[in-house]
Each structure stands twice: as C-alpha cells, then as structure tokens.
Design an enzyme around this catalytic site. Structure first.
Site, PDB file in Angstrom:
ATOM      1  CG  HIS A 122     -20.879 -19.658   3.702  1.00  0.00           C
ATOM      2  ND1 HIS A 122     -20.987 -18.683   1.969  1.00  0.00           N
ATOM      3  CD2 HIS A 122     -21.826 -20.863   3.265  1.00  0.00           C
ATOM      4  CE1 HIS A 122     -22.584 -19.712   2.108  1.00  0.00           C
ATOM      5  NE2 HIS A 122     -22.482 -20.982   2.916  1.00  0.00           N
ATOM      6  CG  HIS A 145     -20.171 -22.385   7.576  1.00  0.00           C
ATOM      7  ND1 HIS A 145     -19.391 -22.833   6.396  1.00  0.00           N
ATOM      8  CD2 HIS A 145     -21.222 -23.354   6.578  1.00  0.00           C
ATOM      9  CE1 HIS A 145     -19.086 -23.484   5.933  1.00  0.00           C
ATOM     10  NE2 HIS A 145     -20.593 -23.979   5.599  1.00  0.00           N
ATOM     11  CD  GLU A 181      26.339  21.088  -6.337  1.00  0.00           C
ATOM     12  OE1 GLU A 181      26.667  22.598  -5.475  1.00  0.00           O
ATOM     13  OE2 GLU A 181      26.978  21.659  -7.201  1.00  0.00           O
ATOM     14  CG  HIS A 190      26.490  30.157   0.491  1.00  0.00           C
ATOM     15  ND1 HIS A 190      28.044  30.578  -0.532  1.00  0.00           N
ATOM     16  CD2 HIS A 190      26.868  28.463   0.823  1.00  0.00           C
ATOM     17  CE1 HIS A 190      29.034  29.835  -0.632  1.00  0.00           C
ATOM     18  NE2 HIS A 190      28.211  28.910  -0.191  1.00  0.00           N
TER      19      HIS A 190
END
Length: 642
Positions: A29, A264, A375, A437
């Site tokens: 169904h 159905h 950090e 850096h």
C-alpha cells in the site's frame, strides 16, 4: 519554524522508499505513506523522543500505526532515523523471513511497538500504552523528578474510525482524560471500495469531541508543515484530555492516481513511479536511493562553486564566504578567533558574541567567542566544545601560531573530536611580517600527526571541499591553511575532485614531468606548464594535493591515475620539503626561514616563479633520464639534488 528544501527532500525520500518497496514486492500500500509523509517528518523530527540504539528505552515516546497496511511509512522512518533496519531490509519488504512484513509485527521489527493490521486494533493498543504510562508515572515520579513522561502518538485512518473497537477505545480514553495520548487522523476520504462517501459520512471530530477529546483540524496536510507542527505542539499543552488532529491529506500524493482508490492497495505502475521520482527530483532509473542526509545535504546545497573565469581571491576570503553561507543553516557552528578576527575573517555578519548578558556585549546564545591572544587555550576549549556533542567549533589564528596550540591539536586527533582550525597567512605569501610569522615546518609537523586532516586549498572549489570534508568527518580535526594573497580559480578544479584530497589539475599526453603542489603554488605550477613548453619543449602535467591524509585514503587505482608511475615527479611548496618524498622524486621547497618584504618579491627571491619551477623541472627530467636503469616508482624517492 521555517521549513526548507532539506525538509522536503526528507519527506519525498519517505515517499520514494514506499514506492520502491511496494514495487519490488509487487504488493503493498503506497498511498498512505505518500500522503502521511509530511506529518511523519514533522512528528519524528520535532517531537518524538526515542533511541534507535536502545529501542526498549522505557521513557521513549510510543508510535502506533493503527492503519498498519501503510507500514512502509513506518519502515522508512525507522530506517532513516537509524534503527536496525537496513536498506536491504526495505528491499525484502513482504518477503519470507524479513524484518519488514506486510503489516507491522512487534516481534519482527525493532521500533515497532505493537502488532497492527486488523483495523482499529492499533487504536485500542495505543490507549493501553497511554494508560500504562499514566500509571507508571503516578507510581514512580516524584516532585521535581519525572522519570516517566512519554507520549503515545497514534495514526489512524477512515477504516479504523469505522471499526467499533476504535470507538470503544476512544470513549475509554476520553473518560480517563489521557492527556498523554495524541492521535492523528488521516482524513484522505479513501478506503478499499473507493471514496468514503459511499459508506462513511459522519463528522469524526464531533464524535471525538463527544468522547471528551480535544480536537484540531489541519486542512492542508500535504504542504502546511508549520500548521502540522503547531497542531501537535498545541495538543501537547492539553494535559486533561486526549487530543485528535484531523489531518486532511491526499492519498498517493504525487502519483497520477493521487486522491483515488487506485493508489490505496496497489503498487504504482512503472511509468507512474518514474514520473513521481522525476517530479520530486530523484533519478527515475534508481531504486531505494536515499540522498545524502543531515550535515552532508545542508552543506552540499550551500557550498559556493567557482569557474576559472572568476576573479582571483585570497583563500582566507573564500573561507569567509563558505562560513557566511553555512553559519545560518548549521546552528551547531560556533566560531571564534585568537584576537585576529579581522585577519582570519571568521565572524559572520549576523553573529552575536558569546558573552555574559550583563556586559551588554552579547549573550550566552551567541555563537562567536573572543578568545583573546590565547591560541593554546582556544584549541583546548574547542576540544571541550566538540566533546559536549551539540557544537561544531571552529577557531582562527595564523598558521604559524597553530604551533602554539600544538598540544591541544594533538589531543583533538587523539580524542577523535571534530574541530576546525582556520589557519590564515599560511606561507611566505604573508609578506612583510617576515620569518617570525611565516610558517616553514608547521605543515610537516601537523601532517605527521595521526588522524588530523591538513588542508591547503588552491582555489575556491578546494576551499569548499575542505569545509565539506571537515564538517562531515565527525571524528577528525582539521587544519585549513589559507592564503593572505589572491589565488586564481583553477581550470579543472571541482568540489567533487577536491574532496578526494588530490586530483589532476592539468593533464597532458606523453608528459615529461608531473608537478605536484598545494595552495598558492598550484597556480604558479599551472603557469610553469606553458613556460616549460615554450622554453624547454617539455610537456608537464599538474597535480593539486590539498590534503595528504584524504588522498592517502583513496584506492590505489585512483592514486595511480593522479600520480602515475613512469613519469618523474617534482613537488613544489613554499614550506619544508619533509614528507614530500612520499609523493615525489624531487622536492622544491624551503628548508630555511623566509624573508621580510612584499610577497611577490619574497616569492621571486626564492624562485617560486614559473621560471624557477621550470628550472627544477628540467633538472628533474634530466636526472630521471640519467638513472633510468635504477629509477624507482613513486614512494621511493631519489636523493634530493635540488
């Protein structure tokens, strides 16, 4: 609550699974599952409390499908929500010995509370479950300690409403004032004989009102998810009556036979099934196709993509674009920066800071944390945020200063938690700030760390891929190294290629050399291809390798297609060459500190230019030819001569 595309995808997936299972069984169904998929998505996603890994948890909410012929609805839900019900179990629908019988059977299927099928039986079972909860709560709950407070949710249809047992049970529930029972009536006007107007014309809500039930009506059960949610929420506030929600739906929604008895109790015809799949955005040629769910689907739909004609953009800016797209749709994302917000570009425009409410600077619902110049603490706090289970943390600093946080990053990997480190200013390309850096050894360090993904994307699609993998890898931290300088969008990059960790950016037949690189140097390698051809008559191919760990996880065939044997390989990266011998025969990198100056001049100083790369590629090819009798396949590097 606003519902969107992902909700509709989930609803349609339920429908498609019901179509495919009934089609495979040539029995069943499909109509009720297709009509009741929207309310089921809302109920299971917003209200039901349960544990798929412990289906017998005593305080779980109970779900009863009294209209048991629609059981593929329940089976699809149980599969999608993680119960022990596999896609193969769905394929075995209505077959002997399967976990998916033709009607729900409690002894066969985890997550099925009671056996239903004969109409009305499930209704009376649900009343029994609600009585049991009320009694157990009265015995064991104490003031301030509600050990048992679950609800029972019940689906029933017109057939159940016609059966006398449902009426008797409903009358009992009303008399007992069972406020813990919420029933949803599938008002689709269809039974086996067709339209219910041939046999059933009473006003169901008035009947239930007479029984002492609280009654509600949602008129558009096919589309109005907000109204469905509102109705269920209202029902939960009524504690002295059971509630029934009349939900007007279209049986077989989406089918050519929608709204008729033809959908159905019969599988859809093949052409109708394909039509429904096409209408809902599924591949009509595939069956039991469950799309990406959860995080994958949210992320996939919102990742920006780029073409080679798009402007060159710094990858830290591309990262900001990704985060701004994902921030509104992934509420678990909580970001921050170690006093570098303006440089890391980690704060969404609409973000509110996580601050004590008394400060006036934000509140505890805020999703951006100002870590200050801390950090190491930031990374450690992120580990705790990730471990809690409701948060996906990301935090920004310069790549060089992730080294300050190394102890916490190591524990991220060891603890298998999902943290995302947004590491900008990733190389000598940051320029004037100079060697203090400019990271040299940092990537080599973290690439050596087990269970840690280190991404260094070369363009926009690679940035999107990095975030996709980082967000969907629930047990692995990620470091995404991002440039300060603008990077071109690559010709052959796509998110799909980049999520494999490495792919061919420039292919060439009869290549003399492969240039393999990451991040900002990939674009320079692409420019070197033309320089090599024009000045040295050498044919080069280029490989972008944004994440070693992800690339290593690919199968051998794919890896050899990207880095084939028989061609000398030169790696190019403005970092330490340590580790590159795994992928290349010769390495061009920086085994010294950088220099302070405008970034283009710094690149020129160290010869990371098309001419400088070509110079080393020519030497690599020459050396390769000299040692042809003893040359090694990839992963057995030559002595570094360059």
């Amino acid at each position: 609550m606003t519902y969107g595309e992902l909700d509709q995808l989930a609803i349609n997936t339920i429908r498609i699974l019901a179509i495919d299972a009934t089609s495979a069984a040539n029995s069943g169904h499909p109509g009720a599952p297709m009509g009741m998929a929207p309310v089921s998505h809302v109920l299971f996603n917003k209200f039901m409390r349960f544990n798929p890994k412990n289906p017998s948890w005593v305080n779980r909410d109970r779900f009863v499908l009294s209209n048991g012929h629609g059981c593929m609805l329940q089976y699809a839900l149980l599969h999608l929500f993680g119960y022990d019900l596999s896609i193969d179990d769905l394929k075995a629908f209505r077959k002997i010995g399967s976990k998916t019988p033709g009607h729900p059977e409690a002894a066969d299927t985890p997550g099925v509370e009671v056996t239903t099928g004969p109409l009305g039986q499930g209704f009376s079972n649900a009343v029994g479950l609600a009585i049991a909860q009320a009694h157990t709560a009265a015995v064991f709950n104490k003031p301030g300690y509600n050990l048992v407070d679950n609800y029972t949710y019940l689906y029933f249809g017109d057939g159940c409403a016609m059966e006398g047992i449902a009426s008797e049970a409903a009358s009992t529930a009303g008399h007992l004032q069972l406020g813990n029972l919420i029933a949803i009536y599938d008002d689709n006007h269809i039974s086996i004989d067709g339209d219910t107007n041939c046999a059933f014309t009473e006003d169901v809500l008035k009947r239930f009102e007479a029984y002492g039930w609280h009654t509600l009506h949602v008129k558009d059960g096919d589309h109005d998810l907000e109204a469905i949610e509102k109705a269920i929420a209202e029902a939960k506030t009524v504690t002295d009556k059971p509630s029934v929600i009349k939900l007007t739906t279209t049986i077989g929604f989406g089918s050519k036979l929608a709204g008729t008895g033809g959908v159905h109790g019969n599988p859809l015809k093949a052409d109708d099934a394909k039509n429904v799949k096409t209408k809902f955005g599924f591949n009509p040629e595939k069956s039991f196709d469950v799309p990406s769910r959860g995080m994958e689907a949210i992320v996939c739909q919102n990742l920006p993509t780029y073409k080679s004609t798009d402007a060159a953009v710094a990858s830290r800016k591309l990262s900001e674009t990704v985060l701004s797209k994902l921030y509104p749709i992934i509420p678990e994302l909580i970001g921050g920066s170690a006093d570098l917000t303006g440089s890391n570009l980690t704060r969404a425009k609409e973000a509110i800071d996580f601050q004590p409410p008394s400060t006036g600077l934000g509140d505890y619902a805020g999703r951006y944390i100002r870590y200050g110049v801390r950090e190491h603490a930031m990374a450690g706090i992120m580990n705790g945020l990730a471990a809690y289970g409701t948060i996906i943390p990301f935090g920004g600093t310069f790549l060089n200063f992730v080294s300050y946080a190394a102890g916490s990053v190591r524990l991220s990997a060891l603890s298998h938690v999902r943290c995302i480190h947004v590491a900008t200013h990733d190389s000598i390309g940051l320029g004037e700030d100079g060697p203090t850096h400019q990271p040299i050894e940092t990537l080599a360090h973290f690439r050596a760390l087990p269970n840690c993904m280190v991404w260094r994307p070369a363009d926009g699609n690679e940035v999107s891929a990095a975030y996709y993998v980082a967000l969907t890898s629930k047990q692995t931290p990620s470091i995404i190294a991002l440039s300060r300088q603008n990077l071109p969008q690559l010709e052959n990059s796509t998110i799909e290629r980049a999520i494999k960790g490495g792919y061919v950016a420039v292919e060439a037949e009869n290549a003399d050399v492969t240039l393999i690189s990451t991040g900002s140097e990939v674009g320079i390698c692409v420019d070197a291809v033309k320089y090599l051809k024009d000045n040295h008559n050498l044919v080069a191919r280029v490989v972008s390798l944004p994440c070693w760990e992800v690339f290593d996880a690919q199968d051998k065939g794919y890896k050899l297609s990207v880095i084939p044997d028989g061609i000398p390989v030169l790696s190019v990266e403005v970092m330490s060459t340590l580790g590159w011998e795994k992928f290349s025969h010769e390495q061009f990198g920086l085994n010294r500190f950088g220099a302070s100056g405008p970034y283009k001049q710094v690149y020129e100083k160290f010869e990371f230019t098309p001419a400088g790369i070509s110079k080393r590629a020519v030497a690599t090819v020459g050396f390769w030819k000299e040692v042809t009798p003893i040359r090694s396949p990839i992963n057995r590097a030559f002595t570094q001569l360059i």
